[in-house]
Design an enzyme around this catalytic site. Structure first.
Site, PDB file in Angstrom:
ATOM      1  N   ARG A 128       0.829  -1.201   0.000  1.00 42.74           N
ATOM      2  CA  ARG A 128       0.000   0.000   0.000  1.00 42.74           C
ATOM      3  C   ARG A 128       0.870   1.261   0.000  1.00 42.74           C
ATOM      4  NH1 ARG A 128      -3.589  -1.799   5.128  1.00 42.74           N
ATOM      5  NH2 ARG A 128      -1.584  -2.808   5.612  1.00 42.74           N
ATOM      6  N   LYS A 149       1.625   1.750   7.393  1.00 41.61           N
ATOM      7  CA  LYS A 149       1.980   0.938   8.560  1.00 41.61           C
ATOM      8  C   LYS A 149       2.902   1.688   9.506  1.00 41.61           C
ATOM      9  CE  LYS A 149       0.789  -2.545   9.398  1.00 41.61           C
ATOM     10  NZ  LYS A 149      -0.418  -2.876  10.212  1.00 41.61           N
ATOM     11  N   TYR A 163      -1.261   3.864  10.711  1.00 43.75           N
ATOM     12  CA  TYR A 163      -1.626   2.819  11.668  1.00 43.75           C
ATOM     13  C   TYR A 163      -0.428   2.564  12.580  1.00 43.75           C
ATOM     14  CZ  TYR A 163      -5.667   1.575   8.759  1.00 43.75           C
ATOM     15  OH  TYR A 163      -6.845   1.602   8.056  1.00 43.75           O
ATOM     16  N   HIS A 171      -0.970   0.726  16.115  1.00 51.49           N
ATOM     17  CA  HIS A 171      -1.233  -0.476  16.918  1.00 51.49           C
ATOM     18  C   HIS A 171      -0.202  -0.599  18.040  1.00 51.49           C
ATOM     19  CE1 HIS A 171      -4.264  -1.732  14.037  1.00 51.49           C
ATOM     20  NE2 HIS A 171      -3.401  -1.601  13.056  1.00 51.49           N
ATOM     21  N   GLU A 210      -6.147   3.948  13.665  1.00 51.47           N
ATOM     22  CA  GLU A 210      -7.031   2.940  14.265  1.00 51.47           C
ATOM     23  C   GLU A 210      -7.784   3.434  15.497  1.00 51.47           C
ATOM     24  OE1 GLU A 210      -3.010   2.196  16.260  1.00 51.47           O
ATOM     25  OE2 GLU A 210      -3.722   2.746  14.256  1.00 51.47           O
ATOM     26  N   ASP A 250      -2.531  -7.889  14.594  1.00 47.97           N
ATOM     27  CA  ASP A 250      -1.890  -6.570  14.626  1.00 47.97           C
ATOM     28  C   ASP A 250      -2.152  -5.826  15.926  1.00 47.97           C
ATOM     29  OD1 ASP A 250      -4.524  -5.915  14.149  1.00 47.97           O
ATOM     30  OD2 ASP A 250      -4.171  -4.932  12.224  1.00 47.97           O
TER      31      ASP A 250
END
Length: 369
Positions: free
Chosen positions: A15, A75, A94, A96, A118, A270
């Site tokens: 991505r 990410k 993101y 996480h 998120e 994740d």
């Protein structure tokens, strides 16, 4: 504002953090966009498309990170990228955090501000920047589970939908949120016997109303979970507590109840995973076996379908990037509670309660809304 888009370096991640239309909208609003050469290739977008709409294409990540006021990516920063972060810089992606103490501590040390896709939660409780990737992951979980049930992949040798005269596979989905609902829809379409477990009765009632007849909804408790995984050929872990570590609902001993060659797809990996025996894997090496059960624990499932995922993600992230760029992060967060909830770390302080509690770190309520 100067916005930088690096190429993703997480294993098997295809991505990219922005589309050419995003570049155009940001530059028309008076902002500058830097993009690392090759950043869009995994999603089928050439450097020339970005340049044609106003981006400055640069050779490597160092220039992106050294110049950008806001880094926009997909990410979480990898170790080599954390070393490039600096105090006062905004990173929008993101994260996480609750699944990775090393990442959390590295970002804290950098002094940057981490705005996490998120945990951007609207006033209805929705997660608009997580939802499209949850939709992709939920649908892919069945696709991948079906593949790894094949005998050459060490599965039970079962066709998900069966054939006339042979019963279909049984699929247990742990969690009835966006991931679980999308997984159920696809598994039902294959013709499998599907059970969806959740602790929210209102959600179960909704799913019971909209799902086809081969989907059963069940209240999730310890006994029901154990019974369902004993009968299942494919188990999909789809539980989520926004911003926090995923609750562990399948223990290591529970695997002994499962059929040899059955498959677990732990979409929650994740956020640390909802299965005790799970550990992150990659698209290149996606599975491992514990007690005869195949585990698929890829931590960036949507990355495999980079083009679909990039368009789905960028459709929802761009409006928020524009607000940050136009107004500045702190003023924008003061006006918009969803954005305030997305700020997990602010210049060396943990500002998201679940992350602080996960690691026993001091919590700053600076953006609590």
């Amino acid at each position: 504002m100067l916005i930088g888009i690096p190429r993703e370096i997480k294993a098997d991640e295809y991505r990219v953090g922005i589309l050419p239309v995003g570049v155009e909208q940001l530059t028309r609003a008076g902002h500058q966009v830097l993009i690392e050469s090759g950043a869009g290739l995994g999603s089928g977008i050439a450097d020339e498309e970005y340049a044609a709409h106003g981006a400055e294409v640069v050779a490597g990540p160092a220039e992106v990170y050294s110049r950008a006021e806001m880094v926009m990516k997909v990410k979480e920063p990898q170790p080599a990228e954390i070393a490039l972060l600096r105090r006062g810089q905004i990173v929008f992606c993101y994260f996480h955090f609750a699944a990775d103490r090393e990442l959390t501590e590295g970002v804290l040390r950098s002094g940057c501000t981490a705005v996490a896709y998120e945990t951007l939660r609207d006033d209805r409780g929705g997660l608009p920047l997580l939802t499209p990737m949850s939709e992709v992951a939920g649908r892919m979980s069945v696709q991948e589970g079906a593949k790894y049930l094949e005998r050459p992949q060490m599965g039970r040798g079962i066709l998900l939908g069966g054939v006339p005269g042979v019963e279909p596979a049984r699929v247990a989905i742990l969690g009835g949120g966006v991931v679980g609902a999308n997984a159920a829809k696809i598994a039902a379409g294959f013709g499998a016997h599907v059970s969806v477990l959740d602790v929210n009765m209102d959600r179960l009632r909704h799913l019971a109303d909209i799902m086809p007849a081969n989907v059963t909804t069940l209240f999730s408790d310890r006994h029901t979970i154990r019974r369902q995984i004993r009968e299942a050929d494919l188990v999909i872990g789809a539980v989520l507590v926004a911003g926090a570590r995923a609750p562990r609902i399948i223990e290591a001993d529970d695997l002994r109840l499962m059929k040899p060659g059955s498959v677990i797809v732990d979409v929650a990996i994740d956020q640390g995973g909802c299965v005790a025996t799970s550990r992150p894997t990659t698209h290149s090496h996606p599975t491992f076996i514990v007690d005869g059960v195949v585990h698929y624990c890829v931590a960036n499932i949507p990355g495999a379908v980079g083009r679909t995922s990039t368009f789905a993600l960028c459709n929802v992230t761009l409006p928020w990037a524009l607000r940050i760029a136009d107004e500045g992060l702190v003023p924008a967060a003061q006006r918009r509670p969803p954005l305030a909830r997305a700020i997990n770390i602010f210049q060396g302080e943990v500002t998201y309660r679940a992350v602080a509690e996960c690691f026993g770190l001091p919590y700053s309520p600076r953006f609590e809304r």
